[in-house]
Enzyme design. Structure first.
Site, short mmCIF file in Angstrom:
data_model
loop_
_atom_site.label_atom_id
_atom_site.label_comp_id
_atom_site.label_asym_id
_atom_site.label_seq_id
_atom_site.Cartn_x
_atom_site.Cartn_y
_atom_site.Cartn_z
N ASP A 108 0.79 -1.23 0.00
CA ASP A 108 0.00 0.00 0.00
C ASP A 108 0.83 1.28 0.00
O ASP A 108 0.31 2.37 -0.24
CB ASP A 108 -0.97 0.03 1.19
N HIS A 123 6.97 -7.19 -1.56
CA HIS A 123 5.99 -7.51 -2.60
C HIS A 123 5.71 -6.33 -3.52
O HIS A 123 4.71 -6.33 -4.24
CB HIS A 123 4.70 -8.02 -1.96
N CYS A 131 4.88 1.25 -17.58
CA CYS A 131 4.43 0.64 -18.83
C CYS A 131 5.31 -0.56 -19.14
O CYS A 131 6.54 -0.44 -19.12
CB CYS A 131 4.51 1.67 -19.96
N CYS A 134 7.22 0.43 -22.81
CA CYS A 134 8.28 1.45 -22.93
C CYS A 134 8.90 1.83 -21.59
O CYS A 134 9.81 2.66 -21.53
CB CYS A 134 7.75 2.69 -23.63
N SER A 192 1.96 -8.96 11.36
CA SER A 192 2.23 -10.04 10.41
C SER A 192 1.98 -11.39 11.08
O SER A 192 2.41 -11.62 12.22
CB SER A 192 3.68 -10.00 9.91
N SER A 193 1.31 -12.28 10.37
CA SER A 193 1.09 -13.63 10.88
C SER A 193 2.35 -14.47 10.79
O SER A 193 2.43 -15.55 11.38
CB SER A 193 -0.03 -14.30 10.07
N ASN A 215 0.97 -8.45 17.51
CA ASN A 215 0.01 -8.95 16.53
C ASN A 215 -1.24 -9.42 17.27
O ASN A 215 -1.16 -9.90 18.40
CB ASN A 215 0.61 -10.12 15.73
N ASP A 232 -4.42 -4.88 19.69
CA ASP A 232 -4.47 -3.94 18.57
C ASP A 232 -3.24 -3.03 18.65
O ASP A 232 -2.98 -2.40 19.67
CB ASP A 232 -5.75 -3.10 18.66
#
Length: 244
Positions: A108, A123, A131, A134, A192-193, A215, A232
């Site tokens: 994100d 990732h 593009c 090009c 993260s798990s 987590n 949280d």
């Protein structure tokens, strides 16, 4: 909880080379759905009769570039999402010279939006498009503002700079992430798990210093951690910031 917050503060205050490893949980507080949880993005995609793995694959991009971009607009491009207190806390520690940076599984771009500069996005990121014909470069904001589906220079296919199913992780990014993790004196995992490979396997290379995992749910690495907080993370960081 209060004792855990005090312990977290003590560890962070004494650290000089913190590396943060973040997953989807850190972005949920910014209103971005994660992929794998109940009610998450994969489930929403599947409800519409699609295979999430195929829609996020290089095979689909090559077979139907226009359909792939429509999919991106519908499910991936969030124009109204902003970094939250956790992203900001991480960026501030880097600014103070206390952190080596961030290794993230997220696409994100919120770490960069918050001001973090040393970010290894395993990732890829939705903040960049290019593009495939090009190699013209576009920012996410430009793509959204102009509702681009094709390259303005050659009318070729544009795509986000993310790692799709069927593609390899960027080797340089992975090596940078590994260097950060092995050079750090404190590794803080947030949201993260630690089950998605090969990214989560990088944690196995941290073998010195303090390992902290924050987590909502247990992870396979909890037993190795010096401090585990199942809560949280925005609550945790707000509480941490409130400690004198």
């Amino acid at each position: 909880m209060s004792q855990q917050i005090k312990q977290l503060k003590q560890i962070v205050d004494s650290a000089n080379k913190i590396t943060f490893f973040t997953g989807a949980g850190i972005s949920v507080a910014s209103g971005i759905p994660d992929f794998r949880s109940v009610g998450g993005l994969n489930e929403k995609i599947a409800e519409n009769g699609y295979s999430p793995e195929y829609m996020l694959s290089s095979d689909y991009l090559n077979a139907d570039p226009e359909g792939f971009m429509r999919f991106c607009y519908q499910y991936l491009l969030f124009a109204d999402k902003a970094p939250n207190v956790v992203h900001q806390w991480i960026a501030q520690l880097e600014k103070e010279g206390r952190a080596l940076g961030v290794v993230t599984q997220n696409i994100d771009g919120l770490h960069s939006d918050a001001g973090s500069e040393n970010v290894d996005e395993l990732h890829g990121t939705l903040n960049r498009f290019y593009c495939i014909n090009c190699n013209a470069q576009y920012t996410k904001s430009y793509v959204l503002t102009h509702q681009l589906h094709h390259c303005e220079h050659c009318a070729g296919t544009i795509r986000p700079d993310i790692v799709l199913y069927g593609e390899m992780l960027n080797q340089a990014t992975t090596l940078n992430a590994l260097h950060k993790i092995t050079a750090s004196d404190t590794l803080i995992v947030l949201g993260s798990s630690l089950v998605v490979q090969p990214a989560a396997g990088l944690i196995s290379n941290f073998n010195r210093g303090q390992l902290i995992i924050i987590n909502q749910d247990p992870t396979p690495y909890d037993y190795q951690a010096d401090l585990v907080i199942h809560d949280d993370m925005t609550h945790v960081i707000n509480a941490l910031n409130a400690v004198e």
